[in-house]
Scaffold this motif. Structure first.
Motif, PDB file in Angstrom:
ATOM      1  N   ILE A  15      56.451  -2.352 -58.705  1.00 26.81           N
ATOM      2  CA  ILE A  15      55.638  -1.225 -59.169  1.00 26.81           C
ATOM      3  C   ILE A  15      55.403  -1.323 -60.673  1.00 26.81           C
ATOM      4  O   ILE A  15      54.310  -0.998 -61.163  1.00 26.81           O
ATOM      5  CB  ILE A  15      56.296   0.102 -58.773  1.00 26.81           C
ATOM      6  CG1 ILE A  15      56.208   0.287 -57.258  1.00 26.81           C
ATOM      7  CG2 ILE A  15      55.634   1.275 -59.494  1.00 26.81           C
ATOM      8  CD1 ILE A  15      56.890   1.530 -56.741  1.00 26.81           C
ATOM      9  N   ALA A  16      56.390  -1.783 -61.413  1.00 24.56           N
ATOM     10  CA  ALA A  16      56.188  -1.974 -62.860  1.00 24.56           C
ATOM     11  C   ALA A  16      55.082  -2.997 -63.122  1.00 24.56           C
ATOM     12  O   ALA A  16      54.251  -2.818 -64.022  1.00 24.56           O
ATOM     13  CB  ALA A  16      57.492  -2.415 -63.512  1.00 24.56           C
ATOM     14  N   ALA A  17      55.049  -4.062 -62.332  1.00 24.79           N
ATOM     15  CA  ALA A  17      53.990  -5.072 -62.485  1.00 24.79           C
ATOM     16  C   ALA A  17      52.633  -4.499 -62.110  1.00 24.79           C
ATOM     17  O   ALA A  17      51.622  -4.778 -62.764  1.00 24.79           O
ATOM     18  CB  ALA A  17      54.310  -6.294 -61.631  1.00 24.79           C
ATOM     19  N   VAL A  18      52.586  -3.665 -61.059  1.00 16.65           N
ATOM     20  CA  VAL A  18      51.335  -3.032 -60.631  1.00 16.65           C
ATOM     21  C   VAL A  18      50.815  -2.094 -61.715  1.00 16.65           C
ATOM     22  O   VAL A  18      49.626  -2.092 -62.043  1.00 16.65           O
ATOM     23  CB  VAL A  18      51.549  -2.281 -59.303  1.00 16.65           C
ATOM     24  CG1 VAL A  18      50.353  -1.398 -58.970  1.00 16.65           C
ATOM     25  CG2 VAL A  18      51.808  -3.274 -58.171  1.00 16.65           C
ATOM     26  N   ALA A  19      51.713  -1.311 -62.295  1.00 15.81           N
ATOM     27  CA  ALA A  19      51.307  -0.387 -63.352  1.00 15.81           C
ATOM     28  C   ALA A  19      50.792  -1.142 -64.575  1.00 15.81           C
ATOM     29  O   ALA A  19      49.770  -0.767 -65.173  1.00 15.81           O
ATOM     30  CB  ALA A  19      52.477   0.515 -63.734  1.00 15.81           C
ATOM     31  N   ALA A  20      51.485  -2.217 -64.938  1.00 14.55           N
ATOM     32  CA  ALA A  20      51.061  -2.999 -66.109  1.00 14.55           C
ATOM     33  C   ALA A  20      49.706  -3.650 -65.887  1.00 14.55           C
ATOM     34  O   ALA A  20      48.930  -3.825 -66.831  1.00 14.55           O
ATOM     35  CB  ALA A  20      52.108  -4.059 -66.423  1.00 14.55           C
ATOM     36  N   ALA A  21      49.396  -3.991 -64.634  1.00 14.69           N
ATOM     37  CA  ALA A  21      48.121  -4.643 -64.311  1.00 14.69           C
ATOM     38  C   ALA A  21      47.002  -3.643 -64.038  1.00 14.69           C
ATOM     39  O   ALA A  21      45.874  -4.055 -63.754  1.00 14.69           O
ATOM     40  CB  ALA A  21      48.293  -5.554 -63.097  1.00 14.69           C
ATOM     41  N   ARG A  22      47.292  -2.357 -64.098  1.00 13.19           N
ATOM     42  CA  ARG A  22      46.291  -1.304 -63.905  1.00 13.19           C
ATOM     43  C   ARG A  22      45.624  -1.411 -62.531  1.00 13.19           C
ATOM     44  O   ARG A  22      44.405  -1.284 -62.394  1.00 13.19           O
ATOM     45  CB  ARG A  22      45.227  -1.337 -65.018  1.00 13.19           C
ATOM     46  CG  ARG A  22      45.801  -1.375 -66.409  1.00 13.19           C
ATOM     47  CD  ARG A  22      44.730  -1.432 -67.492  1.00 13.19           C
ATOM     48  NE  ARG A  22      43.690  -2.419 -67.269  1.00 13.19           N
ATOM     49  CZ  ARG A  22      43.808  -3.721 -67.496  1.00 13.19           C
ATOM     50  NH1 ARG A  22      44.961  -4.212 -67.951  1.00 13.19           N
ATOM     51  NH2 ARG A  22      42.805  -4.549 -67.270  1.00 13.19           N
ATOM     52  N   ILE A  23      46.440  -1.624 -61.517  1.00 13.59           N
ATOM     53  CA  ILE A  23      45.950  -1.719 -60.145  1.00 13.59           C
ATOM     54  C   ILE A  23      46.032  -0.346 -59.497  1.00 13.59           C
ATOM     55  O   ILE A  23      47.038   0.350 -59.612  1.00 13.59           O
ATOM     56  CB  ILE A  23      46.774  -2.733 -59.335  1.00 13.59           C
ATOM     57  CG1 ILE A  23      46.581  -4.147 -59.891  1.00 13.59           C
ATOM     58  CG2 ILE A  23      46.408  -2.692 -57.854  1.00 13.59           C
ATOM     59  CD1 ILE A  23      47.488  -5.177 -59.239  1.00 13.59           C
ATOM     60  N   GLY A  24      44.970   0.054 -58.813  1.00 11.57           N
ATOM     61  CA  GLY A  24      45.012   1.262 -57.999  1.00 11.57           C
ATOM     62  C   GLY A  24      45.500   0.926 -56.599  1.00 11.57           C
ATOM     63  O   GLY A  24      45.170  -0.129 -56.051  1.00 11.57           O
ATOM     64  N   VAL A  25      46.310   1.800 -56.026  1.00 10.30           N
ATOM     65  CA  VAL A  25      46.871   1.578 -54.692  1.00 10.30           C
ATOM     66  C   VAL A  25      46.327   2.646 -53.740  1.00 10.30           C
ATOM     67  O   VAL A  25      46.277   3.833 -54.078  1.00 10.30           O
ATOM     68  CB  VAL A  25      48.406   1.627 -54.718  1.00 10.30           C
ATOM     69  CG1 VAL A  25      48.980   1.570 -53.297  1.00 10.30           C
ATOM     70  CG2 VAL A  25      48.954   0.469 -55.546  1.00 10.30           C
ATOM     71  N   VAL A  26      45.902   2.207 -52.560  1.00  9.59           N
ATOM     72  CA  VAL A  26      45.393   3.120 -51.537  1.00  9.59           C
ATOM     73  C   VAL A  26      46.332   3.092 -50.342  1.00  9.59           C
ATOM     74  O   VAL A  26      46.601   2.025 -49.772  1.00  9.59           O
ATOM     75  CB  VAL A  26      43.973   2.725 -51.110  1.00  9.59           C
ATOM     76  CG1 VAL A  26      43.500   3.616 -49.957  1.00  9.59           C
ATOM     77  CG2 VAL A  26      43.009   2.837 -52.281  1.00  9.59           C
ATOM     78  N   THR A  27      46.829   4.255 -49.976  1.00 13.94           N
ATOM     79  CA  THR A  27      47.664   4.379 -48.785  1.00 13.94           C
ATOM     80  C   THR A  27      46.820   4.908 -47.638  1.00 13.94           C
ATOM     81  O   THR A  27      45.897   5.711 -47.839  1.00 13.94           O
ATOM     82  CB  THR A  27      48.872   5.297 -49.044  1.00 13.94           C
ATOM     83  OG1 THR A  27      49.728   5.302 -47.887  1.00 13.94           O
ATOM     84  CG2 THR A  27      48.452   6.717 -49.361  1.00 13.94           C
ATOM     85  N   LEU A  28      47.127   4.468 -46.417  1.00 15.50           N
ATOM     86  CA  LEU A  28      46.275   4.748 -45.261  1.00 15.50           C
ATOM     87  C   LEU A  28      47.156   5.218 -44.102  1.00 15.50           C
ATOM     88  O   LEU A  28      47.471   4.462 -43.182  1.00 15.50           O
ATOM     89  CB  LEU A  28      45.483   3.491 -44.908  1.00 15.50           C
ATOM     90  CG  LEU A  28      44.638   3.022 -46.109  1.00 15.50           C
ATOM     91  CD1 LEU A  28      44.331   1.545 -46.047  1.00 15.50           C
ATOM     92  CD2 LEU A  28      43.373   3.840 -46.223  1.00 15.50           C
TER      93      LEU A  28
END
Length: 421
Positions: free
Chosen positions: A268-281
């Motif tokens: 999650i730290a890597a995702v936040a640093a990369a500015r990725i949006g996450v979609v849950t389904l």
């Protein structure tokens, strides 16, 4: 249209795309009653309701709660409403993929467009004024049938809703078809690297093609329960240095919810640093995941709480609506929000934010809702609170898109229900 008790009801005759000047006597989530004045496609002012009669271009929302209209960041319009047509066996993700691929040769542009149009308009009737649809590049000599169908639907509905399209590219489809889809006007590139023989290689190929066309990506990521499958972390490292103007979305991210807390925090730290949006389904992942777990079934959702706590943009979508991947589902964003409350343990406000502000942020859309300066994409629903709206999903609704009334629905409250003594 007044009812017998004097309370205004939606009038189907007014859902004709006319501009709305003011929304009067609207309830808010903080308990106020307000008049909301619109100017073109924006909210101009929100003031205490003054009791003035509604004019010809006004809506009287007495008894209604006024909310930001939902946006759906992940749906499959090309597959939607195909369950009865395909009659697939009920099963897991592998069975659903096989059923869709087996039926593929019978899909036509007109067939896909008809179902996609009906599904999009159904979502609009519930209040969704923007959606992002994935569309499969199909096997065989004409892989762009779905692309042409959804481009047609996007053009037909452009006046009443925003539609973004993602080319969903299986690894078996030639690269030439991917390039052609993007050249035709598809907005983003997607795929599912975790289902390929070389997940990292497939991911890098998709990112390279997207960069060549100057488009963002929305990747089906780790749609499985194996905690060792973390394509999401590879994606985060691969896109960390991309231009800020290039959006990256990771959808599903199921295995993230199965990892140890320390691994989860690292990813999650890597995702936040990369500015990725996450979609849950939630609805499709609850249906497909964990079928082989005879006890202690996992919920099959991503780590929604940890992602929110880390400040990662989180959206939620309907995903599959009555197709081989999910035989049920209505396409109503309130259904998605309800499942995030029950299965994801989010609050009603957090859940509704995931289908409104969170979804719009991921989709790169301007903020919407009943506040000055926001886009006038609004949902008025007969409820006294957000919790009640999510719990009951009342059918009485007005839908405003860009300042124009585009949908209205009502229930017949005069109907009598007979109950046994």
């Amino acid at each position: 249209m007044p009812s017998a008790n004097g309370i205004s009801r939606p009038d189907f005759r007014r859902a004709d795309g006319r501009p709305v000047r003011a929304l009067r006597n609207a309830g808010t989530t903080d308990g106020r009653t307000v008049d909301v004045h619109l100017r073109d496609d924006l909210v101009h002012a929100v003031v205490p309701a003054d009791g003035a009669p509604a004019g010809e271009l006004d809506l009287d929302l007495t008894g209604y709660l006024l909310l930001a209209a939902p946006a759906d960041p992940h749906i499959h319009l090309d597959k939607a409403l195909s369950f009865d047509e395909i009659r697939p066996p009920l099963g897991d993700l592998g069975a659903a993929i096989a059923a869709w691929e087996d039926y593929g040769p019978r899909l036509t542009v007109d067939n896909i467009a008809d179902r996609a149009r009906r599904a999009a308009l159904r979502a609009l009737s519930y209040g969704t004024t923007a959606l992002r649809s994935h569309v499969n590049l199909l096997p065989g000599p004409d892989p762009l049938r779905g692309v042409r169908a959804l481009l047609r639907v996007r053009a037909e509905l452009a006046a009443v809703m925003d539609i973004q399209l993602v080319a969903l590219a299986p690894f078996t489809v030639p690269d030439e078809a991917i390039h052609e889809a993007l050249d035709l006007g598809i907005d983003l590139l997607g795929g599912h690297p975790h289902h390929t023989p070389d997940p990292e290689g497939n991911l890098r190929k998709l990112l390279r093609i997207a960069a060549d066309h100057g488009v963002g990506v929305d990747i089906h990521t780790d749609e499985q329960l194996d905690p060792g499958m973390l394509t999401l972390e590879q994606l985060a490292h691969a896109v960390r240095d991309r231009p800020a103007s290039t959006p990256v979305t990771a959808s599903h991210c199921v295995s993230l919810g199965m990892t140890r807390p320390d691994v989860q925090a690292r990813v999650i730290a890597a995702v936040a640093a990369a500015r990725i949006g996450v979609v849950t389904l939630p609805i499709t992942n609850l249906y497909l995941q964990g079928r082989d777990h005879l006890a202690g079934k996992p919920r099959g959702l991503t780590a929604v709480r940890a992602l929110l706590d880390a400040g990662v943009p989180l959206g939620a979508g309907a995903d599959n609506v009555q197709d081989p991947f999910n035989p049920v589902g209505s396409g109503d964003a309130l259904e998605t929000a309800m499942l995030l409350v029950t299965a994801g343990h989010l609050t009603p406000q957090e859940s509704y934010t995931a289908v409104t502000a969170g979804a719009r942020e991921i989709m790169g859309l301007p903020p919407a809702g009943p506040r000055p300066g926001a886009r006038a994409d609004l949902l008025a629903i007969r409820a006294s609170s957000l919790r009640e709206a999510i719990a009951s999903a009342p059918p009485d609704r007005y839908v405003v898109c860009r300042g124009r009334l585009v949908a209205a629905g009502r229930s017949e409250r005069s109907a009598v229900t007979a109950l046994a003594d």
